[in-house]
Design an enzyme around this catalytic site. Structure first.
Site, mmCIF file in Angstrom:
data_model
loop_
_atom_site.group_PDB
_atom_site.id
_atom_site.type_symbol
_atom_site.label_atom_id
_atom_site.label_comp_id
_atom_site.label_asym_id
_atom_site.label_seq_id
_atom_site.Cartn_x
_atom_site.Cartn_y
_atom_site.Cartn_z
ATOM 1 N N ASP A 141 0.817 -1.209 0.000
ATOM 2 C CA ASP A 141 0.000 0.000 0.000
ATOM 3 C C ASP A 141 0.855 1.265 0.000
ATOM 4 O OD1 ASP A 141 -2.259 -1.538 -0.003
ATOM 5 O OD2 ASP A 141 -2.676 -1.328 2.128
ATOM 6 N N GLU A 145 -4.268 10.646 4.704
ATOM 7 C CA GLU A 145 -4.620 11.531 5.807
ATOM 8 C C GLU A 145 -3.572 12.617 6.027
ATOM 9 O OE1 GLU A 145 -1.686 9.021 7.072
ATOM 10 O OE2 GLU A 145 -3.669 8.081 6.933
ATOM 11 N N ALA A 192 -10.748 7.133 1.309
ATOM 12 C CA ALA A 192 -9.762 6.129 0.902
ATOM 13 C C ALA A 192 -8.788 5.819 2.023
ATOM 14 C CB ALA A 192 -8.997 6.609 -0.336
ATOM 15 N N LEU A 225 -8.272 4.245 11.046
ATOM 16 C CA LEU A 225 -8.915 3.088 11.672
ATOM 17 C C LEU A 225 -8.124 2.614 12.883
ATOM 18 C CD1 LEU A 225 -11.165 0.975 11.670
ATOM 19 C CD2 LEU A 225 -9.818 -0.360 10.029
#
Length: 256
Positions: free
Chosen positions: A45, A116, A153, A160
């Site tokens: 990622d 973020e 996204a 989280l």
């Protein structure tokens, strides 16, 4: 018969990613990123975010295949039928956040965040932040390890882990999430309209220094940070049929 898309294969530094790039280029050919119809990113990622940042202006869609660890933003790795998989793939369009961060000298530094924008304390002292939304002060003082604003996204990433909400890609919202809030202790954050402009003022900045980060771009010892979504910037990720990004986000909400 339609012409197959031209592909650019890019890989992270991991040996398995480099080997996959060599194998796929030998099988399908490959062009430079600037000449490709689709970029195939091989890694995890973090590498996917790197490739998306690198192609902000080109707007070339990116199809990721997991040669890293988590791979939430990636498709499964399979050397067979790649052209057909890409042709059948669904497209997820995301908009990054703009971070404008002012330092002690008054100089502003800006960056874009796909996941973020996060503010974090730099020392053992907790950070103290004043939070304003669209010019109105909503919290006079948040004592915490930090605070973040996440895109849909990015809501399944650091957000989280900080116990923030998972946001569907089409929800047109942003997550404002505290990191280890001390006062007010039970504040869990807020869901904001995507048009919101968030401002953080760092209180007692000399005693309690704070850094601000847009994905991997960091500014140290900030005194003020403003965050808003850039609707004029579009980034496209491709996902295999039946494995859409929306489905992954929904499934994540029921994961144990």
């Amino acid at each position: 018969m339609s012409t197959p898309p031209t592909l650019a294969f890019v890989a992270s530094d991991r040996p398995e990613a480099q080997l996959a790039r060599q194998t796929l280029e030998a099988r399908y050919g490959g062009v430079a990123e600037t000449e490709a119809d689709v970029i195939v990113a091989l890694g995890g990622d973090g590498f996917m975010l790197e490739v998306l940042h690198r192609n902000l202006r080109a707007k070339t869609p990116v199809y990721g295949m997991n040669r890293g660890s988590v791979g939430f933003l990636m498709n499964d790795y399979d050397e067979a039928g790649l052209i057909e998989r890409i042709a059948a793939a669904g497209r997820a369009v995301i908009h990054p956040l703009q971070m404008d961060a002012w330092g002690e000298s008054g100089q502003v530094q800006s960056g874009l965040a796909i996941n973020e924008v996060s503010l974090l304390r730099q020392t053992r002292q907790s950070a103290k932040l004043k939070i304003s939304i669209d010019g109105r002060v909503r919290m006079e003082e948040l004592a915490c390890d930090g605070c973040l604003v996440a895109t849909p996204a990015g809501s399944t990433a650091y957000n989280l882990s900080a116990h923030g909400p998972i946001i569907p890609l089409d929800a047109r919202m942003l997550a404002l999430t505290p990191i280890s809030a001390f006062r007010p202790r039970r504040w869990r954050g807020a869901l904001l309209p995507q048009s919101s402009k968030v401002r953080f003022d760092v209180l007692e900045a000399d005693k309690r220094p704070v850094s601000a980060t847009a994905d991997s771009f960091e500014v140290r010892r900030v005194v003020c940070v403003e965050v808003h979504e850039r609707r004029d910037v579009e980034l496209a990720m491709l996902f295999d049929a039946g494995r859409s990004f929306e489905e992954r986000v929904l499934s994540e909400q029921f994961a144990s």
